[in-house]
Design a protein around this motif. Structure first.
Motif, PDB file in Angstrom:
ATOM      1  N   TYR A 121       0.813  -1.211   0.000  1.00 13.85           N
ATOM      2  CA  TYR A 121       0.000   0.000   0.000  1.00 13.85           C
ATOM      3  C   TYR A 121       0.852   1.269   0.000  1.00 13.85           C
ATOM      4  O   TYR A 121       0.332   2.365   0.206  1.00 13.85           O
ATOM      5  CB  TYR A 121      -0.946   0.018   1.207  1.00 13.85           C
ATOM      6  CG  TYR A 121      -2.038  -1.008   1.101  1.00 13.85           C
ATOM      7  CD1 TYR A 121      -3.104  -0.823   0.228  1.00 13.85           C
ATOM      8  CD2 TYR A 121      -2.005  -2.173   1.861  1.00 13.85           C
ATOM      9  CE1 TYR A 121      -4.115  -1.764   0.115  1.00 13.85           C
ATOM     10  CE2 TYR A 121      -3.008  -3.126   1.744  1.00 13.85           C
ATOM     11  CZ  TYR A 121      -4.054  -2.912   0.880  1.00 13.85           C
ATOM     12  OH  TYR A 121      -5.049  -3.848   0.763  1.00 13.85           O
ATOM     13  N   SER A 130       2.971   6.147   2.195  1.00 15.42           N
ATOM     14  CA  SER A 130       2.382   7.456   2.484  1.00 15.42           C
ATOM     15  C   SER A 130       2.375   7.773   3.976  1.00 15.42           C
ATOM     16  O   SER A 130       2.424   8.948   4.363  1.00 15.42           O
ATOM     17  CB  SER A 130       0.955   7.517   1.933  1.00 15.42           C
ATOM     18  OG  SER A 130       0.168   6.470   2.477  1.00 15.42           O
ATOM     19  N   LYS A 177      -5.261   9.704   0.317  1.00  9.67           N
ATOM     20  CA  LYS A 177      -5.563   8.389  -0.241  1.00  9.67           C
ATOM     21  C   LYS A 177      -6.516   7.663   0.703  1.00  9.67           C
ATOM     22  O   LYS A 177      -6.300   7.640   1.912  1.00  9.67           O
ATOM     23  CB  LYS A 177      -4.288   7.571  -0.435  1.00  9.67           C
ATOM     24  CG  LYS A 177      -3.320   8.147  -1.450  1.00  9.67           C
ATOM     25  CD  LYS A 177      -2.088   7.278  -1.580  1.00  9.67           C
ATOM     26  CE  LYS A 177      -1.099   7.857  -2.577  1.00  9.67           C
ATOM     27  NZ  LYS A 177       0.127   7.038  -2.688  1.00  9.67           N
ATOM     28  N   ARG A 230      -8.810   4.132   1.503  1.00 10.83           N
ATOM     29  CA  ARG A 230      -9.039   2.702   1.277  1.00 10.83           C
ATOM     30  C   ARG A 230     -10.482   2.397   1.661  1.00 10.83           C
ATOM     31  O   ARG A 230     -10.898   2.612   2.804  1.00 10.83           O
ATOM     32  CB  ARG A 230      -8.073   1.862   2.103  1.00 10.83           C
ATOM     33  CG  ARG A 230      -8.239   0.363   1.882  1.00 10.83           C
ATOM     34  CD  ARG A 230      -7.276  -0.427   2.738  1.00 10.83           C
ATOM     35  NE  ARG A 230      -7.420  -1.856   2.525  1.00 10.83           N
ATOM     36  CZ  ARG A 230      -6.770  -2.789   3.207  1.00 10.83           C
ATOM     37  NH1 ARG A 230      -5.908  -2.429   4.153  1.00 10.83           N
ATOM     38  NH2 ARG A 230      -6.948  -4.067   2.967  1.00 10.83           N
ATOM     39  N   LYS A 263     -13.645   4.436  -8.254  1.00 11.58           N
ATOM     40  CA  LYS A 263     -12.372   5.151  -8.311  1.00 11.58           C
ATOM     41  C   LYS A 263     -12.437   6.340  -9.264  1.00 11.58           C
ATOM     42  O   LYS A 263     -11.851   7.394  -8.990  1.00 11.58           O
ATOM     43  CB  LYS A 263     -11.259   4.190  -8.745  1.00 11.58           C
ATOM     44  CG  LYS A 263     -10.928   3.123  -7.734  1.00 11.58           C
ATOM     45  CD  LYS A 263      -9.838   2.203  -8.257  1.00 11.58           C
ATOM     46  CE  LYS A 263      -9.508   1.093  -7.281  1.00 11.58           C
ATOM     47  NZ  LYS A 263      -8.457   0.182  -7.804  1.00 11.58           N
ATOM     48  N   ASP A 269      -9.812  10.245  -4.786  1.00  9.74           N
ATOM     49  CA  ASP A 269      -9.108   9.977  -3.530  1.00  9.74           C
ATOM     50  C   ASP A 269      -9.155   8.499  -3.144  1.00  9.74           C
ATOM     51  O   ASP A 269      -8.313   8.030  -2.377  1.00  9.74           O
ATOM     52  CB  ASP A 269      -9.705  10.811  -2.391  1.00  9.74           C
ATOM     53  CG  ASP A 269      -9.419  12.290  -2.556  1.00  9.74           C
ATOM     54  OD1 ASP A 269      -8.569  12.625  -3.399  1.00  9.74           O
ATOM     55  OD2 ASP A 269     -10.056  13.108  -1.869  1.00  9.74           O
ATOM     56  N   ARG A 302      -8.217   5.108  -3.619  1.00  8.78           N
ATOM     57  CA  ARG A 302      -7.175   4.397  -4.366  1.00  8.78           C
ATOM     58  C   ARG A 302      -7.297   2.882  -4.268  1.00  8.78           C
ATOM     59  O   ARG A 302      -6.947   2.175  -5.197  1.00  8.78           O
ATOM     60  CB  ARG A 302      -5.791   4.826  -3.849  1.00  8.78           C
ATOM     61  CG  ARG A 302      -5.559   6.322  -3.914  1.00  8.78           C
ATOM     62  CD  ARG A 302      -5.508   6.824  -5.340  1.00  8.78           C
ATOM     63  NE  ARG A 302      -5.255   8.254  -5.406  1.00  8.78           N
ATOM     64  CZ  ARG A 302      -4.056   8.789  -5.400  1.00  8.78           C
ATOM     65  NH1 ARG A 302      -2.994   8.006  -5.347  1.00  8.78           N
ATOM     66  NH2 ARG A 302      -3.903  10.096  -5.446  1.00  8.78           N
ATOM     67  N   HIS A 303      -7.783   2.379  -3.139  1.00  8.83           N
ATOM     68  CA  HIS A 303      -7.875   0.931  -2.930  1.00  8.83           C
ATOM     69  C   HIS A 303      -9.322   0.596  -2.557  1.00  8.83           C
ATOM     70  O   HIS A 303      -9.838   1.081  -1.556  1.00  8.83           O
ATOM     71  CB  HIS A 303      -6.920   0.464  -1.830  1.00  8.83           C
ATOM     72  CG  HIS A 303      -5.496   0.835  -2.076  1.00  8.83           C
ATOM     73  ND1 HIS A 303      -4.687   0.125  -2.939  1.00  8.83           N
ATOM     74  CD2 HIS A 303      -4.738   1.847  -1.599  1.00  8.83           C
ATOM     75  CE1 HIS A 303      -3.495   0.682  -2.965  1.00  8.83           C
ATOM     76  NE2 HIS A 303      -3.493   1.720  -2.173  1.00  8.83           N
TER      77      HIS A 303
END
Length: 575
Positions: A307, A310, A494, A496, A561, A566, A568-569
């Motif tokens: 991941y 960050s 970011k 998740r 996405k 924002d 990302r996962h």
């Protein structure tokens, strides 16, 4: 299956179980049964309830036959041979659905008391052994790594195109595990030879891990030789804009402030000036640590950190807060307490005032740069200035903001206490100024430690954003409900996103049927006559429907996405 009486005049019932196998007709002398259309391996259980006084008359009753195949021309069965039916219970794994029916009209029963018998066909449960995993798919990389094959060996195998799990490709090639295992035996001759080769490669890998640092240095030199400067240019760009620019400006200004404040303390011996010099040194070191965290946070994900890096900004800010507390606040308190215990006369403070004035201007300029950067980021994220700072959305800029704000306030405190010392001649005011500066640094460090710890623990995004993401998924026709939603801020804006999705199977099936030849499917259905043919038909289309469901999950993740950069996962789990 229970045989029910249309009219139950007696409270006492007898329960009889009849079991019929297609390979062996039912054997009961009293009443013959015929169940045509069912093949071997199918089990048919009959349950019925009868009044106790009429059990004996059942053998003399008439039998009406209802065929499960829909054919009304089936004749009566042959006489059975055995004396009593078996009493095996119905299989719990029996399939649900419409069941074939047998109706009995025993002697002495009226038409209203006709007995209804329902028969269930059950496929034999299949036992899946270890050999079934040979139907698993395996990628080319795994085939070469786990079975010690070469690319030329893999190219000779049967290729199967499957839906790709990655966003950048639509499909990728896989191989049957049984084909890979057979090819490995063909190449190496035996399982023992393959095991020996695996051990040799493991030993080579172990040696490689031992020399990993040297290999990384060689790889770096190789990239430099071929002019691979993309990581460098990326890092250089990071420090020319945004938080990186703020941190670099703060490092330069605080470094100069520390140098001049140190000279002023050496010249005057002021405890407040010493605290200010230590304060500037702590700020310079901490901002150097922030710069390191920023440079590490832009690194690309690798196998060990899938991941990314960050969170390095939060880690650097946390360490910075601890450093401020230990180095800045601790030394300021120590010097202030020593000044109270052992006061000393202070020399001329003229140069100290001049240096503090210059420090006030420079620290104020850095503070304005940090404020402007936070205003831009807060406006971009739709937050107020206060909310952005309290939520620590950008830890590096927050540290610069708080350190410079503390520096400006500390300069004012130090100048005030030094002025009182000059007016009264009492050195205790100067020592009190050192204690005040230390207390201010302690408060700033405590705030930084708290906010960055909260971020590292996995903080959720705002409830309004979670609601928007959930509503987007629920508005999709293929989704019935969303459960267990988790949206975590991973740093650097970011997110998740994880959720349990209850899909509408009808919509997914329609999506599959829209891509099929309906006339061909109808023709295939009409050709189904046996359980084996039905099983093959369902296995074929069942696997394709599962693939369609996977494609629906990929579509939702991609659209989520695209509409929310924002995010990302995305991890959507089928409920």
């Amino acid at each position: 299956m229970i045989l029910s009486l249309a009219h139950r005049p007696w409270p006492v019932f007898c329960r009889v179980s009849l079991q019929h196998r297609a390979s062996q007709p039912p054997r009961s002398p009293g009443f013959p049964l015929l169940c045509s259309g069912w093949q071997s391996r199918s089990i048919h259980n009959l349950w019925f309830s009868l009044p106790d006084c009429r059990v004996a008359s059942l053998g003399l009753g008439k039998v009406q036959y209802y065929s499960s195949s829909g054919d009304s021309k089936d004749g009566p069965p042959k006489p059975p041979l055995s004396d009593a039916p078996s009493t095996e219970k119905t299989s719990p794994g029996a399939a649900k659905g419409p069941l074939p029916t047998l109706a009995f009209t025993p002697q002495g029963l009226t038409k209203a008391e006709t007995i209804q018998v329902k028969v269930r066909a059950v496929l034999k449960k299949r036992e899946y052994g270890a050999k079934y995993t040979q139907n698993n798919f395996i990628t080319a990389v795994r085939a070469m790594n786990e079975f010690c094959l070469k690319p030329s060996d893999v190219e000779q195998l049967r290729k199967i195109r499957r839906r790709s799990p990655h966003d950048d490709t639509e499909a990728f090639t896989v191989f049957l595990r049984s084909d890979v295992e057979a090819k490995a035996l063909d190449v190496w001759g035996s399982q023992e030879a393959l095991a020996r080769e695996k051990n040799v490669r493991k030993e080579v890998e172990r040696e490689f891990q031992e020399n990993i640092f040297r290999n990384q240095q060689l790889l770096k030199e190789y990239k430099d030789f071929w002019g691979n400067t993309k990581p460098r240019s990326g890092k250089r760009t990071t420090f020319l804009q945004g938080p990186g620019k703020v941190v670099m400006v703060a490092i330069c200004i605080n470094g100069l402030n520390f140098f001049f404040k140190l000279l002023a303390w050496v010249y005057t011996g002021s405890a407040s000036m010493f605290s200010e010099a230590i304060h500037s040194l702590a700020d310079t070191c901490n901002q150097g640590l922030l710069a390191l965290g920023i440079s590490q946070s832009v690194r690309n994900p690798d196998a060990v950190h899938p991941y990314g890096f960050s969170n390095m900004r939060y880690i650097a800010s946390l360490i910075s807060g601890v450093g401020i507390f230990m180095m800045g606040a601790g030394l300021s308190w120590y010097h202030g307490i020593m000044g109270l215990l052992h006061p000393e006369p202070i020399e001329s403070l003229l140069w100290a005032y001049c240096i503090l004035a210059g420090s006030l201007v420079s620290e104020g300029a850095t503070l304005l740069v940090a404020i402007n950067e936070i205003k831009k980021s807060a406006l971009h994220h739709g937050l107020s200035f206060y909310e952005y700072v309290m939520q620590s959305r950008d830890p590096s800029t927050n540290v610069v903001l708080l350190e410079d704000a503390a520096a400006v306030i500390g300069v004012i405190m130090a100048a005030s206490c030094m002025g009182l010392t000059s007016l009264t001649g009492n050195p205790y005011y100067d020592s009190l100024g050192s204690l005040c500066v230390g207390t201010l640094l302690g408060a700033v460090s405590a705030f930084l430690i708290y906010t960055n710890t909260e971020a590292l623990l996995g903080r959720s995004i705002q409830a309004e954003r979670v609601q928007r993401l959930t509503e987007f998924l629920e508005n999709d026709p293929a989704v019935r409900a969303i459960h267990d939603v988790k949206a975590t801020d991973m740093g650097l804006s970011k997110v998740r996103f994880k959720a349990e999705v209850d899909f509408d199977g009808r919509v997914v099936t329609r999506s599959y049927l829209e891509k099929q030849d309906i006339d061909q499917i109808l023709h295939d259905i009409q050709q189904v006559k046996t359980p084996e043919e039905l099983e093959n038909f369902m296995l074929k289309h069942g696997e394709n429907i599962i693939d369609t469901l996977g494609a629906e999950v990929d579509r939702l993740e991609k659209e989520l996405k695209q509409r929310n950069p924002d995010v990302r996962h995305v991890d959507l789990e089928i409920l």
